[in-house]
Design a protein around this motif. Sequence first.
Motif, PDB file in Angstrom:
ATOM      1  N   HIS A  42      -0.531  12.509   3.279  1.00 36.31           N
ATOM      2  CA  HIS A  42      -0.185  11.237   2.636  1.00 36.31           C
ATOM      3  C   HIS A  42       0.033  10.130   3.665  1.00 36.31           C
ATOM      4  N   ARG A  50     -14.669   8.829  -2.112  1.00 41.19           N
ATOM      5  CA  ARG A  50     -14.443   7.414  -2.409  1.00 41.19           C
ATOM      6  C   ARG A  50     -14.798   7.107  -3.868  1.00 41.19           C
ATOM      7  N   ALA A  54      -9.243  11.331   1.018  1.00 47.28           N
ATOM      8  CA  ALA A  54      -9.058   9.887   1.082  1.00 47.28           C
ATOM      9  C   ALA A  54      -7.828   9.504   0.273  1.00 47.28           C
ATOM     10  N   ASN A  55      -7.177   8.458   0.732  1.00 48.62           N
ATOM     11  CA  ASN A  55      -5.931   7.980   0.142  1.00 48.62           C
ATOM     12  C   ASN A  55      -6.111   6.491  -0.142  1.00 48.62           C
ATOM     13  N   MET A  56      -6.003   6.086  -1.417  1.00 55.68           N
ATOM     14  CA  MET A  56      -6.259   4.700  -1.793  1.00 55.68           C
ATOM     15  C   MET A  56      -5.045   4.112  -2.508  1.00 55.68           C
ATOM     16  N   ALA A  57      -4.657   2.928  -2.098  1.00 56.70           N
ATOM     17  CA  ALA A  57      -3.549   2.238  -2.766  1.00 56.70           C
ATOM     18  C   ALA A  57      -3.994   1.766  -4.146  1.00 56.70           C
ATOM     19  N   THR A  74      -5.136   7.611   5.901  1.00 61.77           N
ATOM     20  CA  THR A  74      -6.023   7.025   4.891  1.00 61.77           C
ATOM     21  C   THR A  74      -7.202   7.927   4.577  1.00 61.77           C
ATOM     22  N   THR A  75      -7.818   8.483   5.623  1.00 61.30           N
ATOM     23  CA  THR A  75      -8.954   9.395   5.444  1.00 61.30           C
ATOM     24  C   THR A  75      -8.827  10.556   6.419  1.00 61.30           C
ATOM     25  N   MET A 135      -4.632   9.994  -4.257  1.00 60.47           N
ATOM     26  CA  MET A 135      -5.128  10.862  -3.188  1.00 60.47           C
ATOM     27  C   MET A 135      -5.998  11.967  -3.772  1.00 60.47           C
ATOM     28  N   ALA A 186      -0.244   5.138  -5.025  1.00 58.16           N
ATOM     29  CA  ALA A 186      -1.272   5.765  -4.171  1.00 58.16           C
ATOM     30  C   ALA A 186      -2.022   6.835  -4.951  1.00 58.16           C
TER      31      ALA A 186
END
Length: 487
Positions: free
Chosen positions: A147, A207, A168-171, A150-151, A182, A180
Amino acid sequence: MVERSDRAPLLDWEEVPSAEKDRQSSPSNSRALSGSPSPGFGWSSSPGGPTPTPSADGCSAPPATSSTPVAGTDETLHPDKEGHPSDSGPREVLLEDRMVKWEEKDQIVSVFVVTFNTRSGNMLEWCLPKDMDLEGVEFKAIASGSHRVTTDFIYFRKGCYFGLACFANMAVESTVERGARMKSVGILSPSYTLLYRYMSFLEHQVRLQLQSPGHYSPLEAFYEDKRALLPPSGDCVVTTCPANAWGAAINHSMHPEMKITHPAGCMSQFIRFFGEQIMVLWKLALLRRRILIFSPPPVGVVCYRVYCCCCLANISIPGVGVAVPEFRPFFYVNVADISALENELSYVACTTEKIFEEKKDLYDVYVDNQNVKTYRDGLKPLLRLSTADREKYRKLTEQRQMLLYSQEENGDCVSSEEDLFILFFLEQNNRIFQTLSEVAGSPDPTLTQESVRAMGLDPHGDRLFLLHLLEIYGYDTLLVSEQLCCS
């Protein structure tokens, strides 16, 4: 934070250069033989191998460039650079035809999506085939501590299979997801040698999953095109290769670690990261010790270090190392792997979980950052560098500087640091065992200071290492000169 250069130049499974499209009957021909030996140690020279990717100095990651053939390698299995079969005769052509047919059958046994749920934690969201046993894969595909990044990408083992997952972790503006989202998209294969080829596809898919959750059709098409044919019994033996062709492909003296097409730059970064300590890791790898590498996320570059450790123990002399435990990469491990590691005699793995340091019975050597340590009293002297170790590292550094100078002054884009490093340790290991074999076959099978120096070792500083080596590799009949006892 890991720089982008730590990642391999990868080939998206859907992208085939126009020149390749003209001479390939199907996209599946672009896949290299899993586990087949290359004439060298750079990019695979199999048809349709990865397209050379420019590096920072303008050179391309080259195809296999070793000028020293490895004993036992059957180069007739590989077409030449223009894609034409070898001219070595009808028998070889027929064998190659069989191998090409086998290459068209892929080695992917599963594809899956893992997600992080704020209430339930890591969860398996989707997979093919539906009846695949993927218990625990959710904790391998999303590493502990991910966590914070980001990648990332993660190599791992799941039972008898190897896996690669891209995280990948995206807001997101969502109170349910706590700001978030994930996910991780991964695949399983019986071999780790081809997994890198699909990384760009997995990166793109994760993605897509973050932006459009539940959109699985590209993954379904991928699995249908790439899936391996498993035996009806459900065993872990993949039967996609004819027995006669497979026998010819593996009839050589290379260890499995030598057959992986390594990511460009990973070995040179590995050497630079550890510096002189690489010589300590080299000895421990050659002694087939259990090596556990700890590092916080990102995990991908640490998985490359696992692979590089395996490369340090390469030997190409036929028959050597047959009786010793196989030095196997586990790649990323977590607490769920503890029971599996308890039964391993020799391995190298990495983890992000600090609790492993307390499990001293699981490993012989613990690597934290550049700090290599052991709780085994018999191994502690091996952590000290000998005079010969420093001399070898100096030679390695000089060879690298000469290579870099040649690349800069002469535009040499053929030779690579990867070839240099792997061949350096391969030749060092061969030198040791060639000398041991010669002494064992002589009328006076005694290791003297001269014979130890002929191996590139220090008669005094490397005495304990040598005694361990003789015991592990079965050279019990050799005598050690009393001169080696004096330091």
